[in-house]
Design a protein around this motif. Sequence first.
Motif, PDB file in Angstrom:
ATOM      1  N   ARG A   1      13.808  37.225  -4.256  1.00 11.62           N
ATOM      2  CA  ARG A   1      15.119  37.872  -4.438  1.00 11.62           C
ATOM      3  C   ARG A   1      15.526  39.089  -3.234  1.00 11.62           C
ATOM      4  O   ARG A   1      16.437  38.974  -2.884  1.00 11.62           O
ATOM      5  N   LEU A   2      14.444  39.798  -3.010  1.00 15.19           N
ATOM      6  CA  LEU A   2      14.734  40.658  -1.919  1.00 15.19           C
ATOM      7  C   LEU A   2      14.872  40.038  -0.521  1.00 15.19           C
ATOM      8  O   LEU A   2      15.665  40.390   0.320  1.00 15.19           O
ATOM      9  N   ALA A   3      14.168  38.760  -0.309  1.00 18.65           N
ATOM     10  CA  ALA A   3      14.264  38.172   1.088  1.00 18.65           C
ATOM     11  C   ALA A   3      15.565  37.334   0.896  1.00 18.65           C
ATOM     12  O   ALA A   3      16.208  37.455   2.008  1.00 18.65           O
ATOM     13  N   LEU A   4      16.354  37.191  -0.170  1.00 19.80           N
ATOM     14  CA  LEU A   4      17.661  36.539   0.012  1.00 19.80           C
ATOM     15  C   LEU A   4      18.531  37.821   0.467  1.00 19.80           C
ATOM     16  O   LEU A   4      19.430  37.520   1.041  1.00 19.80           O
ATOM     17  N   GLY A   5      18.264  39.038   0.060  1.00 23.32           N
ATOM     18  CA  GLY A   5      19.078  40.069   0.429  1.00 23.32           C
ATOM     19  C   GLY A   5      19.168  40.247   1.987  1.00 23.32           C
ATOM     20  O   GLY A   5      20.002  40.468   2.548  1.00 23.32           O
ATOM     21  N   VAL A   6      17.961  40.220   2.396  1.00 19.92           N
ATOM     22  CA  VAL A   6      17.585  40.327   4.037  1.00 19.92           C
ATOM     23  C   VAL A   6      18.319  39.091   4.627  1.00 19.92           C
ATOM     24  O   VAL A   6      19.151  39.324   5.569  1.00 19.92           O
ATOM     25  N   ALA A   7      18.228  37.956   4.088  1.00 23.10           N
ATOM     26  CA  ALA A   7      18.868  36.740   4.580  1.00 23.10           C
ATOM     27  C   ALA A   7      20.410  36.728   4.737  1.00 23.10           C
ATOM     28  O   ALA A   7      21.022  36.289   5.627  1.00 23.10           O
ATOM     29  N   ALA A   8      20.854  37.245   3.545  1.00 24.90           N
ATOM     30  CA  ALA A   8      22.325  37.504   3.325  1.00 24.90           C
ATOM     31  C   ALA A   8      22.889  38.194   4.544  1.00 24.90           C
ATOM     32  O   ALA A   8      24.042  38.328   5.145  1.00 24.90           O
ATOM     33  N   TRP A   9      21.937  39.431   4.769  1.00 21.14           N
ATOM     34  CA  TRP A   9      22.460  40.149   5.830  1.00 21.14           C
ATOM     35  C   TRP A   9      22.574  39.840   7.325  1.00 21.14           C
ATOM     36  O   TRP A   9      23.559  39.576   7.885  1.00 21.14           O
ATOM     37  N   MET A  10      21.552  38.879   7.408  1.00 21.75           N
ATOM     38  CA  MET A  10      21.568  38.052   8.728  1.00 21.75           C
ATOM     39  C   MET A  10      22.736  37.044   8.730  1.00 21.75           C
ATOM     40  O   MET A  10      23.290  37.077   9.615  1.00 21.75           O
ATOM     41  N   ARG A  11      23.372  36.209   7.781  1.00 27.80           N
ATOM     42  CA  ARG A  11      24.126  35.530   7.689  1.00 27.80           C
ATOM     43  C   ARG A  11      25.412  36.188   7.739  1.00 27.80           C
ATOM     44  O   ARG A  11      26.200  35.939   8.688  1.00 27.80           O
ATOM     45  N   TYR A  12      25.366  37.446   7.204  1.00 20.60           N
ATOM     46  CA  TYR A  12      26.543  38.350   7.458  1.00 20.60           C
ATOM     47  C   TYR A  12      27.008  38.841   8.771  1.00 20.60           C
ATOM     48  O   TYR A  12      28.086  38.475   9.330  1.00 20.60           O
ATOM     49  N   VAL A  13      25.899  39.271   9.597  1.00 18.38           N
ATOM     50  CA  VAL A  13      25.957  39.872  10.829  1.00 18.38           C
ATOM     51  C   VAL A  13      26.047  38.684  11.967  1.00 18.38           C
ATOM     52  O   VAL A  13      26.375  39.032  13.172  1.00 18.38           O
ATOM     53  N   THR A  14      26.163  37.325  11.703  1.00 17.43           N
ATOM     54  CA  THR A  14      26.241  36.608  12.596  1.00 17.43           C
ATOM     55  C   THR A  14      27.792  36.721  13.072  1.00 17.43           C
ATOM     56  O   THR A  14      28.493  36.416  13.894  1.00 17.43           O
ATOM     57  N   GLY A  15      28.609  37.415  12.124  1.00 16.36           N
ATOM     58  CA  GLY A  15      30.090  37.715  12.169  1.00 16.36           C
ATOM     59  C   GLY A  15      31.119  36.658  11.926  1.00 16.36           C
ATOM     60  O   GLY A  15      32.259  36.746  12.405  1.00 16.36           O
ATOM     61  N   THR A  16      30.758  35.441  11.398  1.00 18.21           N
ATOM     62  CA  THR A  16      31.525  34.457  10.958  1.00 18.21           C
ATOM     63  C   THR A  16      31.241  34.210   9.422  1.00 18.21           C
ATOM     64  O   THR A  16      30.301  33.861   8.977  1.00 18.21           O
ATOM     65  N   ASP A  17      32.267  33.987   8.737  1.00 13.47           N
ATOM     66  CA  ASP A  17      32.127  33.899   7.152  1.00 13.47           C
ATOM     67  C   ASP A  17      32.208  32.319   6.746  1.00 13.47           C
ATOM     68  O   ASP A  17      31.979  31.388   7.818  1.00 13.47           O
ATOM     69  N   GLU A  18      31.900  31.974   5.768  1.00 15.25           N
ATOM     70  CA  GLU A  18      31.874  30.714   5.208  1.00 15.25           C
ATOM     71  C   GLU A  18      33.029  29.856   5.592  1.00 15.25           C
ATOM     72  O   GLU A  18      32.830  28.608   5.511  1.00 15.25           O
ATOM     73  N   LYS A  19      34.056  30.400   5.575  1.00 14.34           N
ATOM     74  CA  LYS A  19      35.289  29.464   5.939  1.00 14.34           C
ATOM     75  C   LYS A  19      35.557  29.363   7.664  1.00 14.34           C
ATOM     76  O   LYS A  19      36.476  28.823   8.090  1.00 14.34           O
ATOM     77  N   GLY A  20      34.604  30.085   8.215  1.00 14.94           N
ATOM     78  CA  GLY A  20      34.679  29.924   9.676  1.00 14.94           C
ATOM     79  C   GLY A  20      35.438  30.969  10.345  1.00 14.94           C
ATOM     80  O   GLY A  20      35.855  31.235  11.682  1.00 14.94           O
ATOM     81  N   GLU A  21      36.062  32.005   9.305  1.00 16.31           N
ATOM     82  CA  GLU A  21      36.806  33.104   9.820  1.00 16.31           C
ATOM     83  C   GLU A  21      35.808  34.414  10.190  1.00 16.31           C
ATOM     84  O   GLU A  21      34.543  34.449   9.810  1.00 16.31           O
ATOM     85  N   PRO A  22      36.377  35.161  11.257  1.00 18.87           N
ATOM     86  CA  PRO A  22      35.667  36.135  11.814  1.00 18.87           C
ATOM     87  C   PRO A  22      35.146  37.497  10.825  1.00 18.87           C
ATOM     88  O   PRO A  22      36.225  37.764  10.004  1.00 18.87           O
ATOM     89  N   ILE A  23      34.199  37.930  10.677  1.00 16.41           N
ATOM     90  CA  ILE A  23      33.824  39.238   9.987  1.00 16.41           C
ATOM     91  C   ILE A  23      33.804  40.138  10.797  1.00 16.41           C
ATOM     92  O   ILE A  23      33.530  40.330  11.616  1.00 16.41           O
ATOM     93  N   GLU A  24      34.662  40.948  10.261  1.00 17.08           N
ATOM     94  CA  GLU A  24      34.474  42.708  10.920  1.00 17.08           C
ATOM     95  C   GLU A  24      33.144  43.257  10.737  1.00 17.08           C
ATOM     96  O   GLU A  24      33.252  44.029   9.752  1.00 17.08           O
ATOM     97  N   VAL A  25      32.164  42.914  11.501  1.00 15.92           N
ATOM     98  CA  VAL A  25      30.884  43.935  11.271  1.00 15.92           C
ATOM     99  C   VAL A  25      31.003  45.167  11.934  1.00 15.92           C
ATOM    100  O   VAL A  25      30.953  45.317  13.073  1.00 15.92           O
ATOM    101  N   LYS A  26      30.760  46.056  11.169  1.00 16.02           N
ATOM    102  CA  LYS A  26      30.736  47.595  11.718  1.00 16.02           C
ATOM    103  C   LYS A  26      29.001  47.874  11.369  1.00 16.02           C
ATOM    104  O   LYS A  26      28.597  48.019  10.394  1.00 16.02           O
ATOM    105  N   ASP A  27      28.569  48.027  12.793  1.00 18.55           N
ATOM    106  CA  ASP A  27      27.241  48.408  12.856  1.00 18.55           C
ATOM    107  C   ASP A  27      26.703  48.958  14.055  1.00 18.55           C
ATOM    108  O   ASP A  27      27.464  48.350  15.047  1.00 18.55           O
TER     109      ASP A  27
END
Length: 492
Positions: free
Chosen positions: A400-426
């Motif tokens: 489950r901890l690894a899922l948290g890390v993987a979700a971060w990776m998925r998030y910082v690609t900058g594109t969401d599941e609908k193909g829309e851009p994510i405004e990644v602040k980092d």
Amino acid sequence: MSSKQRLSFETLNDLPETVQRPSYDPREVKAGIVHLGVGAFHRAHQAVYLDDLLGHDPQWAIVGASLRRADMRDALAPQDDLYTVAVRSGEGMALRVVGSIRAIHVAPQDPEALLAAMSDPGIRIVSLTVTEKGYCHDPATGDLNPEHPDVKADLADPRAPTSAPGLLVEALRRRREADIVPFTVMPCDNLPANGPTVHRIMAQYAALLDDDLARFVEHDVAVAGTMVDRIVPATTDADTAEIAAALGLEDAWPVVTEPFTQWVIEDRFPTGRPDFGAVGAEMVADVEPYERMKLRMLNGSHSTLAYLGYLAGYETVSQAMADKAVERLVRTMMSEEVMPTLDMLGTDLGAYRDALIERFHNPALKHRTWQIAMDGSQKLPQRLLGTIRDRLAAGAPIDRLALGVAAWMRYVTGTDEKGEPIEVKDPLAGRLKAIGEEAGRDPQALAKAYLGVGDVFGRDLKDDPAFVEPVTRALASLLQKGAAATAADFAR
Ligand code: CS2
């Protein structure tokens, strides 16, 4: 703004009876603390404890400072630096006007004024909430990053610094030169072992200027670590309007928070401190176990909820928690993977977990997943990776901890599941996006590429199959099935 009058000394007496106001005269108090980073969190947490304290000891008012922008000073100056704290829960909203902040400096506009305040003999504590990235360190090692642009600028002009380490060290140098006892530094950010970490960062910065100064910072300056806890979402325009209506006065920048608050402080103040204990803070000899518990349980869950929740389409934490699978995932992550790494004699961790789950459910707090998702590169090490390292050393599973890390990776690609851009602040957003674009959507390649970011993962994790495999599996599921279905699978 409407035609309503502004909150100020003059209008304090016009407030409705139900609004709590300072029990002391805010015009009569004396400053004892300089606080760097007067954001929403400081105003809803430390400043509230000090507001209680000023009622019986008027020498501990706060001089605040913003290290970047002028907006807080500009909002609060016309209202005598008074502001409202709105505590929201299922029971409604309780309002309180706080008077403990008596001035706000804007460092980039007038660093001299701030340094003069920090060098004033009446100031005995300099506290900070500058967020993780404000310490200019390498999040994986906790050491000062000498290549940080703010550090480089301050080293080139050390008498007019703008970074937190630069300001602290220059003010301490001035005090020493003027034979004034050093202030105690009190970091109030969610860094691991924030006392020793900030002490080391200051000493490392000083060492780049002068060995003698570095020795002084290391041996003669005290740093009191703290564990701070209160959930404080960013104030929205709707909050500001609702609060003005309830006050009958305008407040340009109120803060909104939850009923819960906790402050654990390491008792290490050789040159004096307020009676924090009298206003509900816990004074302890060693704060690290408390910090570890809070960072791993609360903040580790928060970041997991933020990335997974955002990807699954939940705007707020309480919306994500209303998804039974997500709630179960977070609960089991805490029970099975985090709690076994904590050694908290005398604390009922199960009760602590249950209280967190209840706090996350608070429907009156619109705490955006996007807000918590910010600056993940600076947060992941202390929120998830420390727990993971302890679990790996014990040969224990980390799915489950690894899922948290993987979700971060998925998030910082900058594109969401609908193909829309994510405004990644980092601070690393650009680099993280480029890595995602280059690696493509093959989970193995993508996980490998992100695990190579040493500032986050250090050097040890990327070659450990016990870590790489579960992260890659979780990332594959996120890419194939999406966050909601993956959360449901991992909650089982
Ligand atoms: C949150 C914290 O934004 C975030 O990263 O996890 O600000 C959290 O709300 C506080 O640490 C609660 O004490």
